[in-house]
Design a protein around this motif. Structure first.
Motif, mmCIF file in Angstrom:
data_model
loop_
_atom_site.group_PDB
_atom_site.id
_atom_site.type_symbol
_atom_site.label_atom_id
_atom_site.label_comp_id
_atom_site.label_asym_id
_atom_site.label_seq_id
_atom_site.Cartn_x
_atom_site.Cartn_y
_atom_site.Cartn_z
ATOM 1 N N VAL A 98 0.830 -1.175 -0.368
ATOM 2 C CA VAL A 98 -0.350 -0.388 0.018
ATOM 3 C C VAL A 98 0.950 1.833 -0.367
ATOM 4 O O VAL A 98 0.466 2.328 -0.896
ATOM 5 N N GLN A 99 2.030 1.589 0.788
ATOM 6 C CA GLN A 99 2.563 2.436 0.874
ATOM 7 C C GLN A 99 3.406 2.327 -0.649
ATOM 8 O O GLN A 99 3.799 3.392 -0.748
ATOM 9 N N SER A 100 4.067 1.583 -0.803
ATOM 10 C CA SER A 100 4.686 1.920 -2.431
ATOM 11 C C SER A 100 3.950 2.252 -3.725
ATOM 12 O O SER A 100 3.842 3.240 -4.307
ATOM 13 N N LEU A 101 2.867 1.475 -3.092
ATOM 14 C CA LEU A 101 1.797 2.118 -3.950
ATOM 15 C C LEU A 101 1.448 3.856 -4.143
ATOM 16 O O LEU A 101 1.155 4.697 -5.394
ATOM 17 N N LYS A 102 1.125 3.690 -3.030
ATOM 18 C CA LYS A 102 0.793 5.632 -2.540
ATOM 19 C C LYS A 102 2.401 6.576 -2.937
ATOM 20 O O LYS A 102 1.440 7.668 -3.638
ATOM 21 N N GLU A 103 3.272 5.907 -3.199
ATOM 22 C CA GLU A 103 5.231 6.932 -3.530
ATOM 23 C C GLU A 103 4.180 6.751 -4.959
ATOM 24 O O GLU A 103 4.805 8.070 -5.714
ATOM 25 N N TYR A 104 4.376 6.054 -5.402
ATOM 26 C CA TYR A 104 4.160 5.892 -7.246
ATOM 27 C C TYR A 104 2.862 6.781 -7.649
ATOM 28 O O TYR A 104 2.389 7.835 -8.546
ATOM 29 N N LEU A 105 1.414 6.780 -6.704
ATOM 30 C CA LEU A 105 0.491 7.036 -8.136
ATOM 31 C C LEU A 105 -0.327 7.997 -6.571
ATOM 32 O O LEU A 105 -1.234 8.738 -7.698
ATOM 33 N N GLY A 106 0.209 8.434 -6.045
ATOM 34 C CA GLY A 106 0.358 9.741 -5.364
ATOM 35 C C GLY A 106 -1.580 10.040 -4.896
ATOM 36 O O GLY A 106 -2.437 8.509 -4.383
ATOM 37 N N ASP A 107 -2.022 10.960 -5.116
ATOM 38 C CA ASP A 107 -3.667 11.019 -5.067
ATOM 39 C C ASP A 107 -4.480 9.923 -7.080
ATOM 40 O O ASP A 107 -5.893 10.523 -6.998
ATOM 41 N N ALA A 108 -3.590 9.634 -7.478
ATOM 42 C CA ALA A 108 -4.002 9.972 -9.428
ATOM 43 C C ALA A 108 -5.151 8.384 -8.610
ATOM 44 O O ALA A 108 -6.110 8.571 -10.203
ATOM 45 N N LEU A 109 -4.763 7.667 -7.962
ATOM 46 C CA LEU A 109 -5.592 6.511 -8.247
ATOM 47 C C LEU A 109 -6.095 5.917 -6.287
ATOM 48 O O LEU A 109 -5.587 5.632 -5.774
ATOM 49 N N PRO A 110 -7.467 5.359 -5.925
ATOM 50 C CA PRO A 110 -7.327 5.324 -4.937
ATOM 51 C C PRO A 110 -6.979 3.510 -4.804
ATOM 52 O O PRO A 110 -6.791 2.732 -5.361
ATOM 53 N N ILE A 111 -5.845 3.610 -3.474
ATOM 54 C CA ILE A 111 -6.172 2.496 -2.799
ATOM 55 C C ILE A 111 -6.632 1.653 -1.727
ATOM 56 O O ILE A 111 -7.431 2.906 -0.380
ATOM 57 N N ILE A 112 -7.337 0.356 -1.770
ATOM 58 C CA ILE A 112 -7.655 -0.376 -0.983
ATOM 59 C C ILE A 112 -7.274 -0.929 0.036
ATOM 60 O O ILE A 112 -6.825 -1.926 -0.815
ATOM 61 N N GLY A 113 -7.322 -1.370 0.696
ATOM 62 C CA GLY A 113 -5.860 -1.998 1.752
ATOM 63 C C GLY A 113 -6.836 -3.227 2.286
ATOM 64 O O GLY A 113 -7.995 -2.541 3.068
ATOM 65 N N VAL A 114 -5.628 -4.052 2.391
ATOM 66 C CA VAL A 114 -6.494 -5.310 2.265
ATOM 67 C C VAL A 114 -5.675 -6.311 2.922
ATOM 68 O O VAL A 114 -4.873 -6.721 2.239
ATOM 69 N N GLY A 115 -5.922 -6.826 4.187
ATOM 70 C CA GLY A 115 -4.652 -7.834 4.161
ATOM 71 C C GLY A 115 -3.948 -7.983 5.759
ATOM 72 O O GLY A 115 -3.232 -6.818 6.619
ATOM 73 N N GLY A 116 -4.345 -8.910 6.832
ATOM 74 C CA GLY A 116 -3.976 -8.974 7.948
ATOM 75 C C GLY A 116 -4.799 -7.361 9.139
ATOM 76 O O GLY A 116 -3.918 -7.292 10.505
ATOM 77 N N ILE A 117 -5.871 -6.819 8.513
ATOM 78 C CA ILE A 117 -6.709 -6.452 9.614
ATOM 79 C C ILE A 117 -7.321 -7.105 10.624
ATOM 80 O O ILE A 117 -8.357 -7.647 10.541
ATOM 81 N N LEU A 118 -6.705 -6.678 11.717
ATOM 82 C CA LEU A 118 -7.714 -7.590 13.006
ATOM 83 C C LEU A 118 -8.048 -6.410 14.185
ATOM 84 O O LEU A 118 -8.956 -6.977 14.837
ATOM 85 N N SER A 119 -7.827 -4.813 13.884
ATOM 86 C CA SER A 119 -8.011 -4.596 15.075
ATOM 87 C C SER A 119 -8.158 -2.923 13.856
ATOM 88 O O SER A 119 -8.125 -2.701 13.504
ATOM 89 N N GLY A 120 -8.812 -2.055 15.152
ATOM 90 C CA GLY A 120 -8.943 -0.233 14.297
ATOM 91 C C GLY A 120 -7.855 -0.267 14.262
ATOM 92 O O GLY A 120 -7.223 0.800 13.256
ATOM 93 N N GLN A 121 -6.994 -0.736 15.453
ATOM 94 C CA GLN A 121 -5.143 0.374 14.701
ATOM 95 C C GLN A 121 -5.432 -0.425 13.601
ATOM 96 O O GLN A 121 -4.419 0.321 12.894
ATOM 97 N N ASP A 122 -4.568 -1.761 13.610
ATOM 98 C CA ASP A 122 -4.249 -1.803 11.812
ATOM 99 C C ASP A 122 -5.381 -1.304 11.012
ATOM 100 O O ASP A 122 -4.696 -1.293 9.989
ATOM 101 N N ALA A 123 -6.359 -0.793 11.150
ATOM 102 C CA ALA A 123 -6.887 -0.530 10.110
ATOM 103 C C ALA A 123 -6.262 0.983 9.682
ATOM 104 O O ALA A 123 -6.490 1.496 8.375
ATOM 105 N N GLN A 124 -5.933 1.378 10.726
ATOM 106 C CA GLN A 124 -5.335 2.487 11.081
ATOM 107 C C GLN A 124 -3.688 2.684 9.648
ATOM 108 O O GLN A 124 -4.326 3.798 9.193
ATOM 109 N N GLU A 125 -3.832 1.700 10.005
ATOM 110 C CA GLU A 125 -2.546 1.837 9.336
ATOM 111 C C GLU A 125 -2.568 1.715 8.610
ATOM 112 O O GLU A 125 -1.805 2.101 7.225
ATOM 113 N N LYS A 126 -3.679 0.506 7.838
ATOM 114 C CA LYS A 126 -3.763 0.806 6.265
ATOM 115 C C LYS A 126 -3.894 1.811 5.478
ATOM 116 O O LYS A 126 -3.367 2.634 4.521
ATOM 117 N N VAL A 127 -4.651 2.972 6.253
ATOM 118 C CA VAL A 127 -5.506 4.169 5.747
ATOM 119 C C VAL A 127 -4.044 4.680 5.946
ATOM 120 O O VAL A 127 -3.483 5.829 4.830
#
Length: 343
Positions: free
Chosen positions: A284-313
């Protein structure tokens, strides 16, 4: 509201994982039909997010894989998701890989599956989506599409185009799954030559479908966590070149470093849950570096808490999806993540 899932989980974990999965969903269906879920499940506060022209009631979605055939849409919608992704569906029905094909790794809060796109075929799924109250009332249903196992990899584009044509009218968005490790050679589609050919075919098909139906449906691509920086940059460039609307990061991993020595840790298939969290966030971080705000990213993988969700965002995701976390945390995870991400 009492969270009963921790009381039920030991019993469910005593069953074969696939049997427990099917039993849980059938009981959810029953509870939804009886009108019980609305009293048992705390609904997230509305927190709309608009991406790709779609307004999502909240940013927490169901990842593909949990409801492969669209058999449980109304029950799952009642759990409080902002959107549902159904599939992976293929043009023709197929049984998937031999059982057993799903394994729990409780010590790592992980799952390994090698389901192999078991599904009733795209036409049966589309019919179920149409018949669901959730879809009929405007609920957001993404359709995740793949190729049949019997289709040679060099002919994969024909399967994806066929599946897209079948789901186009009903799907809120369409996800192209090229990253499951459980269909032979599928991940080869993430290479430059094959991905360019596939995206070109899908681009042309969508243009024709947009003209036919008078609407342009968003097209998402779902990628693996096992990609290096060069792979990610290549994919990011091709997404822009072919007008893909968003990217889902990520699917399951084939890496086993974090589960070595655990029971079932060496089973073949895709590993999900906590063991994939760091790798998924890195993509997710790498995609954001390359894409900036040009394309939305949907984060999924290992989200077992609200803190994990915040990490992806914080890494760059606009929305998140959960699946394995539900197995370990239950429906409470949905409202917890939605609360953590509330603007």
């Amino acid at each position: 509201m009492i969270d009963s899932y921790p009381l039920l989980r030991p019993w469910l974990f005593s069953l074969d994982p696939e049997r427990a999965h099917d039993l849980t969903l059938s009981n959810l269906d029953r509870a939804e039909r009886w009108g019980l879920l609305r009293y048992l499940i705390k609904q997230p506060t509305p927190d709309p997010r608009t991406i790709c022209g779609i307004t999502f009631p909240n940013p927490v979605g169901l990842a593909a894989g949990l409801d492969k055939d669209g058999k449980h849409i109304d029950a799952l919608a009642t759990l409080g998701f902002g959107f549902l992704e159904i599939g992976t569906v293929t043009p023709k029905p197929q049984p998937g890989n031999p059982k057993p094909r799903m394994f729990r790794l409780p010590a790592a809060q992980g799952l390994i599956n090698r389901m192999g796109f078991n599904n009733d075929g795209v036409d049966a799924c589309v019919k179920r989506v149409r018949n669901s109250d959730y879809w009929q009332k405007g609920g957001i249903v993404g359709l995740n599409i793949g190729k049949n196992a019997s289709t040679p990899i060099e002919n994969a584009a024909s399967d994806y185009v066929s599946a897209m044509q079948a789901v186009y009218e009903v799907a809120s968005y369409i996800t192209v799954n090229i990253s499951s490790p459980n269909t032979q050679n599928l991940r080869a589609l993430q290479g430059e030559e094959m991905l360019r050919s596939l995206l070109g075919s899908l681009h042309l098909a969508r243009e024709a479908l947009s003209d036919r139906y008078g609407m342009r449906k968003p097209l998402f691509l779902k990628i693996a966590p096992d990609l290096d920086a060069n792979d990610i940059k290549l994919i990011a460039d091709l997404l822009m070149e072919f007008g893909i609307d968003a990217i889902i990061a990520t699917n399951t991993t084939i890496a086993r470093d974090s589960v070595q020595g655990l029971k079932f840790g060496d089973e073949a298939g895709g590993l999900s849950g906590t063991p994939v969290r760091i790798a998924s966030t890195r993509v997710v971080q790498s995609l954001k570096e390359y894409l900036g705000d040009a394309l939305p990213i949907i984060g999924v993988g290992g989200i077992l808490s609200g803190q994990d969700a915040q990490e992806k965002v914080l890494a760059g995701a606009s929305l998140i999806q959960v699946y394995s976390g539900l197995i370990y945390r239950g429906p409470k995870l949905i409202s917890e993540c939605a609360s953590a991400l509330r603007k």
